[in-house]
Design an enzyme around this catalytic site. Sequence first.
Site, PDB file in Angstrom:
ATOM      1  CG  ASP B 151      -1.919  -1.071   0.761  1.00 34.02           C
ATOM      2  OD1 ASP B 151      -2.015  -1.809   0.389  1.00 34.02           O
ATOM      3  OD2 ASP B 151      -3.024  -1.027   1.607  1.00 34.02           O
ATOM      4  CE  LYS B 214      -5.401   2.567   2.354  1.00 28.80           C
ATOM      5  NZ  LYS B 214      -3.995   1.128   3.007  1.00 28.80           N
ATOM      6  CE  LYS B 250      -7.062  -0.961   3.055  1.00 22.50           C
ATOM      7  NZ  LYS B 250      -4.906  -1.881   3.254  1.00 22.50           N
TER       8      LYS B 250
END
Lengths: 479, 314, 307
Positions: B151, B214, B250
């Site tokens: 991430d 995300k 996400k």
Amino acid sequence: MPEQIFEYAPAPESRAVVSLRSCYEPYIDGEFAPAKSGEYLTTVNPADEEPLAEVAVSGEADVDRAVAAARRAFDTVWSAMPGAERGKYLFRIARILQERSRELAVLETLDNGKPVKETRDSDLPLAAAHFFYHAGWADKLPYAGLGPEPRPLGVAAQVIPWNFPLLMLAWKIAPALATGNTVVLKPAETTPLSAMLFAEICQEAELPRGVVNIVPGAGETGRALVGHPGADKVAFTGSTEVGREIARAVAGTGKRLTLELGGKGANIVYDDAALDQAVEGIVTGIFFNQGHVCCAGSRLLVQESIAEELLPRLKARIERLRLGDPLDKNTDIGAINSAAQLGRIRDLAGTGTEEGATAWSPACELPERGYWFPPTVFTGVSQAHRIAREEIFGPVLSVLTFRTPDEAVTKANNTPYGLSAGVWTEKGSRMLWTAERLRAGVVWSNTFNKLDPASPFGGYKESGYGREGGRHGLEAYLG
Amino acid sequence: MPDTATPPGPAASNASLRAYLHGLPGVDEVGVRERAADLATRSVKTAAKGRAIDLAIRMVDLTTLEGADSPGKVRAMSAKAAHPDPADPTAPPVAAVCVYSDMVAVAVEALKGTGVRVASVATAFPSGRAPMEAKLADTRRAVADGATEIDMVIDRGAFLAGDYRKVFEEITAVKEACATAHLKVILETGELATCDNVRRASWLAIHAGADFIKTSTGKVAPAATPQATLIMLEAVRDHYAATGRRVGVKPAGGIRTTKDAIRKLVLVNEVAGPAWLDPDLFRLGASSLLNDLLMQRTKLATGSYPGPDYYTLD
Amino acid sequence: MAESGKRAKGARGSAAERSEDAAGRLAVRKTYKLYLGGAFPRSESGRSYPVTSAKGDHLANAAAASRKDARDAVVAARAAFGGWSSRTGYNRGQILYRVAEMMEGRRAQFTAEIAAADGISRTRAESMVSAAIDRWVYYAGWTDKFIQVIGATNPVSGPYFNSSSPEPTGVVAVIAPPEAPLLGLVSVLAPVIATGNTAVVVASERAPLPAVTLAEVLATSDLPGGVVNILTGRLHELAPHLAAHADVNALDLTGAGELAAGLEEDAAQTLKRVLRPSGDIDWAADPGISWMTPFLEVKTVWHPIGV
């Protein structure tokens, strides 16, 4: 497997909050009294054709009594009451509408066929807000810009349609009462129940008898009411055809008249529009309330350069609409209000195909019982097609294209109607340019079908005259 | 849909990236909020709710990103990730745990054989303010220790300054450093401020090679707002329509209740479509959410509301 | 149509148009014509009718407009609407003020025409002319203010800018009051065009001459052709065509008298806006906004507020 996860389980709103009487009589002078006409009609749930209740068809004698009661109330109580006190009655009504909102929402859905999501989130909050807004005007009328001593007109004869039964009642009764008029109101033939429950609310609010009278019935009742010599003011919302008839009937009588009639709203999408929001606006514009909306955006005018990009997005979005049981909280599209209206929609949609336009509907199963019509999009429509000119009042969108802003405006205005229009562009100056040229009483730019008690609503040309809502709406009830 | 026939490539200049990103259809903030609010009224009850809760659990990236994180804390969380409800073995495991890069080895060890993946934040999370070499070293170390998901954060300062090329190049470089690990690109939508920026950053990240986009680090408010999630879902939907490649989404930060999670799933279902209702394409970055999901799960099964004392706090 | 016999026996003798001037020179008489699309045609029908003074003396022959003239007037008014309504209020105000200026220059002619038509003293006639001139000045000042006064910004419950503005309704057919051939005419016409409408006026049938002279003023006041069209002739012939005409948006029945109810019914077919004043009108009173609002449409524009 993922496909099954979001087959949302049925989420029906409970019917138990509504207790229907078997029979509803006219509400006159503070009481429900048997109709002198002795006639009754059955109002049904359009979603399954089950009878809901018997409702009186008020006759001339009933209308006479109602007008007399309204006159008495006007002369003896209401017109002389201090505005602040009148306002407090309206505040009370607004509060009761809020308190009983779920009951009214379910009742409205049962009688009308519209999804409970809409009655719960739109009709009821707006109806209560309309009373609350106008309540505050009652003691401030000298500041409305209509002269230092505005006076009520007297008895208002009001006839409302079936598409937003309680909300249209609120649009009519709230300003009339706030300005000191008394009311005789006829709800629509197919949707009288929320008005009859509103009569009970008037009793609950201890509104002085005769200030509000409700005479259910059909066309003849309406004719008797608007033609009654005792009415000082006529207010009608409904079709342009009936509006014309009323304007003729009222001609020369000196009665004040406001009309809120049909429309064929153009929803203009420019090539620089925020496309995803435009798609939402198009869907809201034509499928909100099954398209039973006078201000519906029933003509999509999309700039030719993005038509091929927009239409698949629009169709994909329409495929997500959930049609079915109006009491299910996840239903987006409910039932058509009546067999007669379903017939009209079918006839007009039929002409679309006959005249060479191409119809598209998402794969959706229609319930076996009740009155249903699938969301429908016509492409290849030209200005000459009936579906581009006539109000369908159903979930049917006609798609036309344009090349330049001038052409968009010209096509948008090329109609005898002039109620609403939409503009979608990210460019402020183009939005204002377009809004300025649209001959329509309400222009929604980068949004659609927004209503608010503070916002004047009403049409140009054959969409009627007068405004409802806001400071401007008060003018219709003051002399 | 945007013209993805000629997506911006590695050689794209700031001017051409700007022309591309600013040529995307605009986003009207009020309209997005209203659409999200409308979808938030969807009623998901009974059997549908049960399915939604289990799916949501399987989508959770169970996260701890604190300065105080220790091997013990990470091991405890990993145990919970594999067996969320000790009292109910039918409760599925979560998708992944998400930790800082120095904790990857601990998590990998703790989760061996469970099927729960290990994700690591990298690239000087959460601010992203570090030299490029440091960001790449951070990433390589996490991958080398066994993280299968990275991430990363974008350089919001560069994005807001219009240096889209820098953002693009950082993503492609980190993607390369990821090797076979999946790359989730954190846009930090709360700092991008406008809906238009969220859309532009989404497309920039997708074109630069993101496997997931995300919303947030969880360290900035607002985080996973319904409108940011919705705009990102539109981007992956449109990108799929144009290219056939599915990118995941996400939302992370502030998702605490079952209601929040189900609303996110409704957004997925009605915006991107049911194909995204899959842990490979949608994750919920969260920590306290899991216990609420478990409590609601028990409520559905037993009919009565359980208390928090029955759920582990790891 | 056979016109009244007064034409033969009436002697032209209005103050405005003596047969001879002091030096015995034969005066040049004015032909009173229609005012259509900025031009002064005779009626396409070729008809006229005699106009007499209050005492019954023949004053002039006025054109007796036909239904086709009425139709042409509507076409001219419609053509002029786009341009006129999109001018700035400031510009329209300048033009209306210019009308007042031009009227001052014709004061003597108007005074003579009114004195003859209404059988009133010169002083009284002069005060009517002054009031008519001042009325143009009054409305010249409204052109760039009525939107502020009548419009509103509406506080709706949501993140929306919402504003209502009055706009001109379109082509207005005006039946001018017969009893006040100049002041009444100006009082009904000026508010119509001040706000951007265009007008088709049926002048006082009894006393049309001041209306034609006013047309000559309008034609020299920078007012675009077609913004005002003035018909003289028989009201019962002209008014029903205008009331039923589908390209007329509104109807001012101030001068319609007993025809009003029937005209209102005709107007219902296309849902025209209808102004039907009741009772005697005091033309000297402050008119306020009440003569403008009936021919205005309130348009409400919504726009989201977001970033």
